[in-house]
Design a protein around this motif. Structure first.
Motif, PDB file in Angstrom:
ATOM      1  N   PHE A 101       0.826  -1.210   0.000  1.00  0.00           N
ATOM      2  CA  PHE A 101       0.000   0.000   0.000  1.00  0.00           C
ATOM      3  C   PHE A 101       0.855   1.253   0.000  1.00  0.00           C
ATOM      4  O   PHE A 101       0.464   2.275  -0.553  1.00  0.00           O
ATOM      5  N   ASN A 102       2.026   1.199   0.617  1.00  0.00           N
ATOM      6  CA  ASN A 102       2.924   2.351   0.588  1.00  0.00           C
ATOM      7  C   ASN A 102       3.679   2.455  -0.730  1.00  0.00           C
ATOM      8  O   ASN A 102       4.095   3.543  -1.123  1.00  0.00           O
ATOM      9  N   LEU A 103       3.864   1.350  -1.430  1.00  0.00           N
ATOM     10  CA  LEU A 103       4.599   1.349  -2.686  1.00  0.00           C
ATOM     11  C   LEU A 103       3.715   1.702  -3.885  1.00  0.00           C
ATOM     12  O   LEU A 103       4.193   2.312  -4.845  1.00  0.00           O
ATOM     13  N   ALA A 104       2.445   1.362  -3.836  1.00  0.00           N
ATOM     14  CA  ALA A 104       1.543   1.560  -4.982  1.00  0.00           C
ATOM     15  C   ALA A 104       1.449   3.015  -5.441  1.00  0.00           C
ATOM     16  O   ALA A 104       1.540   3.284  -6.638  1.00  0.00           O
ATOM     17  N   PRO A 105       1.291   3.998  -4.556  1.00  0.00           N
ATOM     18  CA  PRO A 105       1.215   5.385  -5.036  1.00  0.00           C
ATOM     19  C   PRO A 105       2.510   5.868  -5.691  1.00  0.00           C
ATOM     20  O   PRO A 105       2.474   6.684  -6.608  1.00  0.00           O
ATOM     21  N   LYS A 106       3.635   5.367  -5.237  1.00  0.00           N
ATOM     22  CA  LYS A 106       4.909   5.781  -5.826  1.00  0.00           C
ATOM     23  C   LYS A 106       5.024   5.308  -7.266  1.00  0.00           C
ATOM     24  O   LYS A 106       5.643   5.968  -8.091  1.00  0.00           O
ATOM     25  N   VAL A 107       4.440   4.159  -7.561  1.00  0.00           N
ATOM     26  CA  VAL A 107       4.490   3.624  -8.919  1.00  0.00           C
ATOM     27  C   VAL A 107       3.441   4.295  -9.800  1.00  0.00           C
ATOM     28  O   VAL A 107       3.714   4.653 -10.943  1.00  0.00           O
ATOM     29  N   TYR A 120      -0.769  10.020   0.241  1.00  0.00           N
ATOM     30  CA  TYR A 120      -1.514   9.764   1.470  1.00  0.00           C
ATOM     31  C   TYR A 120      -2.974   9.443   1.193  1.00  0.00           C
ATOM     32  O   TYR A 120      -3.542   8.544   1.812  1.00  0.00           O
ATOM     33  N   LEU A 121      -3.583  10.165   0.268  1.00  0.00           N
ATOM     34  CA  LEU A 121      -4.986   9.910  -0.056  1.00  0.00           C
ATOM     35  C   LEU A 121      -5.167   8.532  -0.691  1.00  0.00           C
ATOM     36  O   LEU A 121      -6.116   7.810  -0.367  1.00  0.00           O
ATOM     37  N   PHE A 122      -4.293   8.172  -1.592  1.00  0.00           N
ATOM     38  CA  PHE A 122      -4.391   6.867  -2.249  1.00  0.00           C
ATOM     39  C   PHE A 122      -4.174   5.737  -1.252  1.00  0.00           C
ATOM     40  O   PHE A 122      -4.910   4.746  -1.257  1.00  0.00           O
ATOM     41  N   THR A 123      -3.173   5.867  -0.385  1.00  0.00           N
ATOM     42  CA  THR A 123      -2.911   4.847   0.628  1.00  0.00           C
ATOM     43  C   THR A 123      -4.082   4.737   1.597  1.00  0.00           C
ATOM     44  O   THR A 123      -4.505   3.632   1.957  1.00  0.00           O
ATOM     45  N   ALA A 124      -4.629   5.878   2.021  1.00  0.00           N
ATOM     46  CA  ALA A 124      -5.792   5.859   2.918  1.00  0.00           C
ATOM     47  C   ALA A 124      -6.990   5.217   2.229  1.00  0.00           C
ATOM     48  O   ALA A 124      -7.752   4.462   2.856  1.00  0.00           O
ATOM     49  N   GLY A 125      -7.176   5.495   0.947  1.00  0.00           N
ATOM     50  CA  GLY A 125      -8.268   4.867   0.199  1.00  0.00           C
ATOM     51  C   GLY A 125      -8.113   3.365   0.114  1.00  0.00           C
ATOM     52  O   GLY A 125      -9.092   2.622   0.267  1.00  0.00           O
ATOM     53  N   LEU A 126      -6.889   2.896  -0.115  1.00  0.00           N
ATOM     54  CA  LEU A 126      -6.652   1.450  -0.150  1.00  0.00           C
ATOM     55  C   LEU A 126      -6.965   0.801   1.196  1.00  0.00           C
ATOM     56  O   LEU A 126      -7.570  -0.274   1.264  1.00  0.00           O
ATOM     57  N   TRP A 127      -6.558   1.478   2.284  1.00  0.00           N
ATOM     58  CA  TRP A 127      -6.836   0.924   3.607  1.00  0.00           C
ATOM     59  C   TRP A 127      -8.325   0.933   3.904  1.00  0.00           C
ATOM     60  O   TRP A 127      -8.854  -0.008   4.513  1.00  0.00           O
ATOM     61  N   LEU A 128      -9.038   1.986   3.494  1.00  0.00           N
ATOM     62  CA  LEU A 128     -10.484   2.034   3.723  1.00  0.00           C
ATOM     63  C   LEU A 128     -11.209   0.923   2.965  1.00  0.00           C
ATOM     64  O   LEU A 128     -12.119   0.285   3.496  1.00  0.00           O
ATOM     65  N   VAL A 129     -10.808   0.681   1.729  1.00  0.00           N
ATOM     66  CA  VAL A 129     -11.420  -0.399   0.949  1.00  0.00           C
ATOM     67  C   VAL A 129     -11.121  -1.749   1.596  1.00  0.00           C
ATOM     68  O   VAL A 129     -12.011  -2.608   1.710  1.00  0.00           O
ATOM     69  N   SER A 134     -13.136  -6.315   4.660  1.00  0.00           N
ATOM     70  CA  SER A 134     -12.940  -7.206   5.803  1.00  0.00           C
ATOM     71  C   SER A 134     -14.168  -7.209   6.712  1.00  0.00           C
ATOM     72  O   SER A 134     -14.602  -8.270   7.187  1.00  0.00           O
ATOM     73  N   ILE A 135     -14.742  -6.051   6.961  1.00  0.00           N
ATOM     74  CA  ILE A 135     -15.944  -5.972   7.802  1.00  0.00           C
ATOM     75  C   ILE A 135     -17.108  -6.694   7.136  1.00  0.00           C
ATOM     76  O   ILE A 135     -17.852  -7.430   7.790  1.00  0.00           O
ATOM     77  N   CYS A 136     -17.258  -6.504   5.827  1.00  0.00           N
ATOM     78  CA  CYS A 136     -18.337  -7.202   5.103  1.00  0.00           C
ATOM     79  C   CYS A 136     -18.161  -8.714   5.177  1.00  0.00           C
ATOM     80  O   CYS A 136     -19.131  -9.452   5.380  1.00  0.00           O
ATOM     81  N   LEU A 137     -16.947  -9.191   5.035  1.00  0.00           N
ATOM     82  CA  LEU A 137     -16.692 -10.633   5.116  1.00  0.00           C
ATOM     83  C   LEU A 137     -16.949 -11.177   6.521  1.00  0.00           C
ATOM     84  O   LEU A 137     -17.513 -12.268   6.671  1.00  0.00           O
TER      85      LEU A 137
END
Length: 143
Positions: A101-107, A120-129, A134-137
């Motif tokens: 998740f920390n590497l994806a925005p850099k690429v 930061y926004l992209f990483t936060a979005g990945l964590w929120l998804v 996980s909660i749905c499962l």
């Protein structure tokens, strides 16, 4: 007596400065070694998780013939050694997701001007998804 500030012995002063610098620069190198070791353990943790799931599915499939296989799987999961391996596999999987998740925005955003905010926004979005799925499962399994 030879003074330390003598121009003929500058190499001695450089040696003492190099030894002080190596003490401070050794910490990030040790952290990178630790991260490298954890990155090399990721395939083994994923293999262990896959084997556990596959064994559970096989035991559930053979459960239609009798209850013994499923209970054997449950008792296998309760073993302290298996619990420790599962906890280690979970920690390695969490480390893997954090590093990805920390590497994806850099690429993805390599040529952007407002890079820090987008990262930061992209990483936060990945964590929120990830948390939402996980909660749905968990709610699906508990029903």
């Amino acid at each position: 007596m030879i003074k330390k500030s003598n121009d003929n012995y500058q190499s001695n002063n450089n040696v003492s400065n190099i030894s002080n610098q190596s003490e401070y620069s050794d910490l990030p190198q040790k952290q990178s070694r630790f991260c490298s070791i954890i990155n090399k353990l990721i395939p083994f943790a994923m293999l262990w998780g896959s084997l556990m799931l596959m064994y559970g599915v096989i035991c559930m499939y053979t459960n239609s013939m009798g209850q013994d296989e499923f209970y054997r799987f449950i008792f296998f999961l309760r073993s302290p050694f298996v619990v420790v391996l599962n906890c280690l596999a979970l920690l390695v999987a969490i480390f893997h997701s954090i590093s990805w998740f920390n590497l994806a925005p850099k690429v993805i955003f390599s040529t952007s001007s407002n890079k820090k905010a987008q990262d930061y926004l992209f990483t936060a979005g990945l964590w929120l998804v990830t948390i939402a799925i996980s909660i749905c499962l968990v709610l699906f399994v508990l029903k």
